[in-house]
Design an enzyme around this catalytic site. Structure first.
Site, PDB file in Angstrom:
ATOM      1  N   GLU A 127       0.810  -1.211   0.000  1.00 30.15           N
ATOM      2  CA  GLU A 127       0.000   0.000   0.000  1.00 30.15           C
ATOM      3  C   GLU A 127       0.840   1.255   0.000  1.00 30.15           C
ATOM      4  O   GLU A 127       2.031   1.215   0.312  1.00 30.15           O
ATOM      5  CB  GLU A 127      -0.918   0.000   1.209  1.00 30.15           C
ATOM      6  CG  GLU A 127      -0.179  -0.071   2.512  1.00 30.15           C
ATOM      7  CD  GLU A 127      -1.127  -0.402   3.643  1.00 30.15           C
ATOM      8  OE1 GLU A 127      -1.732   0.532   4.155  1.00 30.15           O
ATOM      9  OE2 GLU A 127      -1.258  -1.584   3.986  1.00 30.15           O
TER      10      GLU A 127
ATOM     11  N   GLY B 269       7.543  -2.074   5.520  1.00 32.30           N
ATOM     12  CA  GLY B 269       8.922  -2.502   5.327  1.00 32.30           C
ATOM     13  C   GLY B 269       9.941  -1.611   6.005  1.00 32.30           C
ATOM     14  O   GLY B 269       9.657  -0.470   6.335  1.00 32.30           O
ATOM     15  N   GLU B 270      11.109  -2.184   6.203  1.00 33.77           N
ATOM     16  CA  GLU B 270      12.231  -1.439   6.774  1.00 33.77           C
ATOM     17  C   GLU B 270      13.247  -1.219   5.639  1.00 33.77           C
ATOM     18  O   GLU B 270      13.888  -2.171   5.186  1.00 33.77           O
ATOM     19  CB  GLU B 270      12.832  -2.251   7.938  1.00 33.77           C
ATOM     20  CG  GLU B 270      14.186  -1.815   8.418  1.00 33.77           C
ATOM     21  CD  GLU B 270      14.321  -0.309   8.701  1.00 33.77           C
ATOM     22  OE1 GLU B 270      13.444   0.276   9.361  1.00 33.77           O
ATOM     23  OE2 GLU B 270      15.315   0.282   8.236  1.00 33.77           O
TER      24      GLU B 270
ATOM     25  N   CYS C 172       7.107  -6.979   7.005  1.00 37.28           N
ATOM     26  CA  CYS C 172       8.290  -6.442   7.676  1.00 37.28           C
ATOM     27  C   CYS C 172       8.660  -7.408   8.790  1.00 37.28           C
ATOM     28  O   CYS C 172       7.792  -8.063   9.360  1.00 37.28           O
ATOM     29  CB  CYS C 172       7.943  -5.076   8.274  1.00 37.28           C
ATOM     30  SG  CYS C 172       9.332  -4.256   9.107  1.00 37.28           S
TER      31      CYS C 172
ATOM     32  N   CYS D 104       0.474   2.849   8.577  1.00 38.97           N
ATOM     33  CA  CYS D 104       1.246   1.715   8.098  1.00 38.97           C
ATOM     34  C   CYS D 104       0.587   0.343   8.140  1.00 38.97           C
ATOM     35  O   CYS D 104       0.316  -0.166   9.223  1.00 38.97           O
ATOM     36  CB  CYS D 104       2.444   1.586   9.022  1.00 38.97           C
ATOM     37  SG  CYS D 104       3.887   2.248   8.371  1.00 38.97           S
TER      38      CYS D 104
ATOM     39  N   LEU E 253      12.381   6.811  16.682  1.00 33.07           N
ATOM     40  CA  LEU E 253      12.998   6.696  18.010  1.00 33.07           C
ATOM     41  C   LEU E 253      11.985   6.143  19.019  1.00 33.07           C
ATOM     42  O   LEU E 253      12.205   5.104  19.631  1.00 33.07           O
ATOM     43  CB  LEU E 253      13.526   8.074  18.424  1.00 33.07           C
ATOM     44  CG  LEU E 253      14.545   8.124  19.541  1.00 33.07           C
ATOM     45  CD1 LEU E 253      15.774   7.290  19.227  1.00 33.07           C
ATOM     46  CD2 LEU E 253      14.949   9.577  19.821  1.00 33.07           C
ATOM     47  N   HIS E 254      10.912   6.864  19.219  1.00 36.20           N
ATOM     48  CA  HIS E 254       9.768   6.425  20.025  1.00 36.20           C
ATOM     49  C   HIS E 254      10.045   6.153  21.500  1.00 36.20           C
ATOM     50  O   HIS E 254       9.156   5.660  22.204  1.00 36.20           O
ATOM     51  CB  HIS E 254       9.105   5.171  19.426  1.00 36.20           C
ATOM     52  CG  HIS E 254       8.698   5.289  17.995  1.00 36.20           C
ATOM     53  ND1 HIS E 254       8.330   6.478  17.412  1.00 36.20           N
ATOM     54  CD2 HIS E 254       8.615   4.356  17.001  1.00 36.20           C
ATOM     55  CE1 HIS E 254       8.028   6.274  16.139  1.00 36.20           C
ATOM     56  NE2 HIS E 254       8.200   5.007  15.851  1.00 36.20           N
TER      57      HIS E 254
ATOM     58  N   ASN F  93      -1.515   5.858  15.852  1.00 34.99           N
ATOM     59  CA  ASN F  93      -2.715   5.449  15.142  1.00 34.99           C
ATOM     60  C   ASN F  93      -3.058   4.077  15.684  1.00 34.99           C
ATOM     61  O   ASN F  93      -2.354   3.111  15.393  1.00 34.99           O
ATOM     62  CB  ASN F  93      -2.383   5.312  13.654  1.00 34.99           C
ATOM     63  CG  ASN F  93      -3.059   6.355  12.818  1.00 34.99           C
ATOM     64  OD1 ASN F  93      -4.258   6.579  12.941  1.00 34.99           O
ATOM     65  ND2 ASN F  93      -2.281   6.996  11.963  1.00 34.99           N
TER      66      ASN F  93
ATOM     67  N   SER G  47      12.997   6.545   6.206  1.00 39.48           N
ATOM     68  CA  SER G  47      12.744   6.325   7.630  1.00 39.48           C
ATOM     69  C   SER G  47      13.210   4.937   8.032  1.00 39.48           C
ATOM     70  O   SER G  47      12.875   3.947   7.386  1.00 39.48           O
ATOM     71  CB  SER G  47      11.246   6.487   7.901  1.00 39.48           C
ATOM     72  OG  SER G  47      10.980   6.335   9.266  1.00 39.48           O
TER      73      SER G  47
ATOM     74  N   CYS H 165       2.866  -1.466  15.177  1.00 35.97           N
ATOM     75  CA  CYS H 165       2.796  -1.350  13.717  1.00 35.97           C
ATOM     76  C   CYS H 165       2.051  -2.519  13.082  1.00 35.97           C
ATOM     77  O   CYS H 165       2.294  -3.676  13.422  1.00 35.97           O
ATOM     78  CB  CYS H 165       4.209  -1.250  13.158  1.00 35.97           C
ATOM     79  SG  CYS H 165       4.255  -1.041  11.382  1.00 35.97           S
TER      80      CYS H 165
HETATM   81  N1  SAH Z   1      10.506   0.745   8.988  1.00 39.27           N
HETATM   82  C1  SAH Z   1      10.673   2.167   8.897  1.00 39.27           C
HETATM   83  C2  SAH Z   1       9.685   2.842   7.989  1.00 39.27           C
HETATM   84  C3  SAH Z   1       8.243   2.412   8.010  1.00 39.27           C
HETATM   85  S1  SAH Z   1       7.226   2.931   9.336  1.00 39.27           S
HETATM   86  C4  SAH Z   1      10.692   2.779  10.261  1.00 39.27           C
HETATM   87  O1  SAH Z   1      10.544   2.070  11.230  1.00 39.27           O
HETATM   88  O2  SAH Z   1      10.926   3.979  10.362  1.00 39.27           O
HETATM   89  C5  SAH Z   1       6.995   4.653   9.137  1.00 39.27           C
HETATM   90  C6  SAH Z   1       6.730   5.374  10.472  1.00 39.27           C
HETATM   91  O3  SAH Z   1       5.408   5.078  10.967  1.00 39.27           O
HETATM   92  C7  SAH Z   1       7.695   4.944  11.565  1.00 39.27           C
HETATM   93  O4  SAH Z   1       8.110   6.070  12.303  1.00 39.27           O
HETATM   94  C8  SAH Z   1       6.831   4.018  12.396  1.00 39.27           C
HETATM   95  O5  SAH Z   1       7.355   3.876  13.674  1.00 39.27           O
HETATM   96  C9  SAH Z   1       5.489   4.739  12.335  1.00 39.27           C
HETATM   97  N2  SAH Z   1       4.333   3.930  12.697  1.00 39.27           N
HETATM   98  C10 SAH Z   1       4.112   2.632  12.475  1.00 39.27           C
HETATM   99  N3  SAH Z   1       2.924   2.239  12.959  1.00 39.27           N
HETATM  100  C11 SAH Z   1       2.364   3.350  13.496  1.00 39.27           C
HETATM  101  C12 SAH Z   1       1.123   3.589  14.158  1.00 39.27           C
HETATM  102  N4  SAH Z   1       0.248   2.610  14.378  1.00 39.27           N
HETATM  103  N5  SAH Z   1       0.887   4.848  14.576  1.00 39.27           N
HETATM  104  C13 SAH Z   1       1.786   5.853  14.361  1.00 39.27           C
HETATM  105  N6  SAH Z   1       2.965   5.679  13.743  1.00 39.27           N
HETATM  106  C14 SAH Z   1       3.251   4.430  13.319  1.00 39.27           C
END
Ligand code: SAH
Length: 348
Positions: A89, A161-162, A109, A335, A217-218, A292, A193, A116
């Protein structure tokens, strides 16, 4: 599965035509046609050449299976079908300065982040360079864009994906997407990212491609990070920050941290203070986003007020930060959410 013609650069297409004994302008015609988002069967070529191409290469490696349009903000979500039947998607977000497309780099992923949806069923396979590019070419065409007047001006590698877990193909994509005479999107308009795969970040630094390096980072310490991101058991925040500093030194590009606010997990004022301590003085920007909420996951999104307070603390502490508007939430903007619900049959 046959091979993918848009994996080849313009130069490689030229060599192929030479080997096949074709005149060199055929490579230009093929390159331009593919970049316009055409399938092989639509290219203006002699029938014999088209047939020969079709025997070895997929006619249309990426096609749009469904389009969903947000009633809220014009965001469009696309479900793409790959030639082996896999679904991925992407999203197109419309801003004042242009249109940003979010593309996927893998089917599924294997990073296992707890919030995620993309990782729920693990990794299915990597996308090739041409399949990553194909998502943009299809959307540019579907949105009425051309190579001169593009409907897609910016790209974020933030779909499923990463990217650094599929680095060779992603590097191939980055070369392809910025090629002159093609869709020609400059790395400066591309954000990559990553969840923080340090060796991959190091390679990006070595390549010196001046894109917008974004790290998810989170969390503010490794232990808390490991609770929501298994990758934190492999690489420490300190190593990530060191690599970001090297990237900046090499490219002069400021880097970005994504920080997804999860209630009861990482969104207290104390976390904001720790984030300031961690990032103070670095040439970076923090992108906050409220989680989300994903149906299959138990984590709770932070409230709007909590998010605003977090943002204010960061700013008062001298950190450049923004709270990202959540776009297209009515169409499963986050995502992996669309693919997950599609495969559950919610759209049939
Ligand atoms: N694998 C990469 C890129 C894909 S995710 C990464 O980890 O950065 C893209 C962004 O969306 C990342 O910052 C991820 O942590 C965030 N993300 C994934 N699921 C999410 C959700 N449910 N709510 C908010 N952000 C989310």
């Amino acid at each position: 599965m046959k091979k993918i013609l848009s994996d080849l650069s313009h130069e490689e297409l030229s060599s192929l035509m030479e080997v096949w004994g074709e005149r060199s302008f055929r490579a230009d015609q093929i390159f331009t046609g593919l970049m316009q988002g055409k399938r092989i069967s639509e290219l203006p070529l002699p029938a014999a050449l088209r047939e020969r191409l079709l025997q070895e290469y997929e006619d249309a490696p990426v096609t749009i299976a469904e389009t969903f349009c947000s009633q809220e903000d014009g965001t469009k979500k696309f479900l793409f079908r790959l030639s082996d039947g896999n679904l991925i998607e992407g999203v197109l977000m419309k801003y004042k300065y242009g249109n940003t497309q979010c593309v996927s780099t893998q089917v599924g992923c294997r990073m296992g982040c707890k919030f995620c949806a993309s990782t729920l069923n693990g990794l299915v396979r990597n996308l090739s360079a041409g399949e990553i590019l194909g998502q943009i070419l299809c959307v540019n065409r579907a949105e009425g864009g051309t190579l001169k007047e593009r409907a897609v001006t910016n790209v974020v590698l933030m779909g499923s994906g990463e990217p650094l877990d599929n680095l060779d193909n992603v590097l191939g994509f980055l070369r392809r997407v910025s090629e002159e005479g093609g869709i020609a999107i400059s790395p400066r308009n591309i954000s990559l990212s990553t969840c923080g795969l340090v060796p991959g970040m190091r390679r990006l630094t070595e390549e010196g491609i001046p894109l917008n390096l974004t790290v998810s980072l989170h969390a503010t310490d490794d232990r808390e990070r490991a609770r929501i991101m298994p990758v934190a058991n492999r690489y420490r925040i300190e190593e990530i920050l060191e690599e970001c500093a090297r990237y900046f030194k090499r490219t002069g590009r400021r880097y970005i941290f994504e920080y997804c606010l999860i209630s009861g997990e990482n969104s207290d004022p104390a976390h904001a203070e720790r984030l300031i301590a961690l990032l103070k003085g670095r040439p970076c920007h923090v992108n906050l986003i409220r989680l989300n909420a994903v149906e299959e996951r138990t984590l709770q999104t932070a409230r709007e007020r909590e998010a605003q307070r977090f943002l204010e603390i960061l700013r008062r502490g001298g950190i450049s930060a923004t709270l990202r508007r959540s776009m297209g939430s009515d169409i499963g903007g986050a995502c992996g959410q669309l693919r997950a619900s599609y495969e559950k049959g919610e759209f049939h």
